[in-house]
Design an enzyme around this catalytic site. Structure first.
Site, PDB file in Angstrom:
ATOM      1  N   GLU A 239       0.838  -1.215   0.000  1.00 53.07           N
ATOM      2  CA  GLU A 239       0.000   0.000   0.000  1.00 53.07           C
ATOM      3  C   GLU A 239       0.865   1.254   0.000  1.00 53.07           C
ATOM      4  O   GLU A 239       0.575   2.213  -0.702  1.00 53.07           O
ATOM      5  CB  GLU A 239      -0.936   0.006   1.220  1.00 53.07           C
ATOM      6  CG  GLU A 239      -2.073  -1.014   1.145  1.00 53.07           C
ATOM      7  CD  GLU A 239      -3.031  -0.740   0.000  1.00 53.07           C
ATOM      8  OE1 GLU A 239      -3.134   0.413  -0.452  1.00 53.07           O
ATOM      9  OE2 GLU A 239      -3.678  -1.700  -0.467  1.00 53.07           O
TER      10      GLU A 239
ATOM     11  N   TYR B  38      -7.112   5.729   4.700  1.00 51.99           N
ATOM     12  CA  TYR B  38      -7.202   4.829   3.550  1.00 51.99           C
ATOM     13  C   TYR B  38      -6.337   3.580   3.763  1.00 51.99           C
ATOM     14  O   TYR B  38      -6.803   2.443   3.623  1.00 51.99           O
ATOM     15  CB  TYR B  38      -6.777   5.552   2.247  1.00 51.99           C
ATOM     16  CG  TYR B  38      -6.509   4.545   1.163  1.00 51.99           C
ATOM     17  CD1 TYR B  38      -7.568   3.976   0.474  1.00 51.99           C
ATOM     18  CD2 TYR B  38      -5.210   4.097   0.900  1.00 51.99           C
ATOM     19  CE1 TYR B  38      -7.347   2.986  -0.464  1.00 51.99           C
ATOM     20  CE2 TYR B  38      -4.978   3.117  -0.029  1.00 51.99           C
ATOM     21  CZ  TYR B  38      -6.042   2.557  -0.708  1.00 51.99           C
ATOM     22  OH  TYR B  38      -5.813   1.559  -1.617  1.00 51.99           O
TER      23      TYR B  38
ATOM     24  N   ASP C 121     -11.210   5.748  -2.141  1.00 54.58           N
ATOM     25  CA  ASP C 121     -10.115   6.481  -2.795  1.00 54.58           C
ATOM     26  C   ASP C 121     -10.690   7.128  -4.065  1.00 54.58           C
ATOM     27  O   ASP C 121     -11.901   7.079  -4.307  1.00 54.58           O
ATOM     28  CB  ASP C 121      -8.919   5.557  -3.086  1.00 54.58           C
ATOM     29  CG  ASP C 121      -9.245   4.481  -4.106  1.00 54.58           C
ATOM     30  OD1 ASP C 121     -10.401   4.408  -4.570  1.00 54.58           O
ATOM     31  OD2 ASP C 121      -8.335   3.724  -4.477  1.00 54.58           O
TER      32      ASP C 121
END
Ligand code: SF4
Length: 308
Positions: free
Chosen positions: A47, A132, A150
């Site tokens: 990520e 997120y 997102d």
């Protein structure tokens, strides 16, 4: 009902919407190695790397990083300068991200005894981990996240369900749509939809978008979105006309070719360039996609109706 709940076009049958997306995702999706693991550390690394770098390029860097530092313990024990050096060598963007990742690994070791926290709230306590990333790690590692929101997800929700460009409403809508206890597959699926089907230039038909029958943009032909302020250009306008056919048929039980043709374009002329032949081609595609039913009457005339 709060304002946030009223503000978007919630589907009448959310179960069908959910099932269609999960089926579409499970049937076929891009293979990334981090989709095959539930190791929170490996997922966090993917990520953080993906925030600035194209996914295809991340694969090599991610594999090399994990080979060098396979665990949080290994990363925590290394010199920060080595991690930053790796980041630079692999052109992974801001060096701060390497520093935060190193710091987060040290936190996991010192504050959590080497065991990653499992909830989005706790994960956000780690250095450099925002809402997120926390949700992504909680979902993909522990199937324990909230809906991820997102840019891709916003674009999909805005187009499909008329969710206004407002972060609170996006979050409400995304969580409302997500099936309970399925954040791993759901967040993967909706991000995949935004990545491969509902990009800035949408590929509704080519990518077999599973939400075409509910999608407002597909129906109206208006594909603008918060990050796409002007109508994206397509190779042709066929997609918009498909949307108009669906939208028009929704208003009637069935329609003969010419009535439908006149309703979807002002320049329709039965024997012209955009006439019966053109419309039949469009309808046959829609029928092949299972969206429309065609019937031939006793005199050879065609009528079309939405498949229900
Ligand atoms: S039908 Fe098209 S615009 Fe609508 S959600 Fe699917 S890809 Fe996006």
């Amino acid at each position: 009902m709060t304002d946030e709940e009223r503000d978007w076009d919630r589907p009448d049958d959310p179960a069908a919407v959910r099932e269609a997306l999960i089926e579409w995702y499970e049937d076929d999706h891009r293979e990334f190695p981090w989709r095959r693991t539930d190791d929170p550390y490996a997922i966090l690394v993917s990520e953080v790397m993906s925030q600035q770098t194209q996914l295809d390029r991340v694969v090599e860097a991610w594999e090399a990083f994990l080979e060098r530092w396979p665990t949080t313990a290994a990363l925590a024990a290394t010199d920060r300068a080595d991690v930053v050096g790796f980041w630079t060598d692999h052109s992974l963007g801001y060096n701060n991200r390497a520093k935060y990742l190193h710091e987060a690994a040290q936190q996991v070791e010192s504050e959590y005894d080497g065991e990653f926290p499992t909830t989005p709230a706790e994960l956000q306590e780690l250095m450099g981990v925002g809402p997120y990333t926390a949700n992504a790690v909680a979902s993909f590692a522990f199937n324990n996240g909230d809906a991820v929101v997102d840019t891709n997800v916003k674009r999909v929700l805005y187009r499909a369900f008329d969710v206004p460009d407002d972060d609170t409403v996006f979050e409400t809508a995304a969580n409302d749509l997500m099936p309970a206890d399925r954040s791993r597959v759901w967040n993967n699926a909706i991000m995949e939809l935004g990545g491969v089907a509902c990009g800035q230039t949408p590929r509704c038909d080519e990518a077999g978008c599973p939400w075409r029958e509910w999608c407002r943009a597909y129906e109206t032909g208006d594909f603008t979105a918060p990050d796409v302020p002007t109508q994206p250009s397509f190779e042709g306008s066929r997609r918009q006309f498909r949307g108009r056919v669906i939208g028009t048929l929704r208003e009637y039980d069935d329609l003969d070719l010419d009535t439908l043709g006149h309703r979807i374009r002002v320049d329709y002329a039965p024997d012209g360039e955009y006439g019966r032949e053109w419309l039949e081609g469009l309808l046959e595609d829609l029928a092949a996609d299972g969206l429309v039913e065609l019937e031939t009457g006793p005199n050879g005339e065609t009528t079309a109706r939405l498949k229900r």
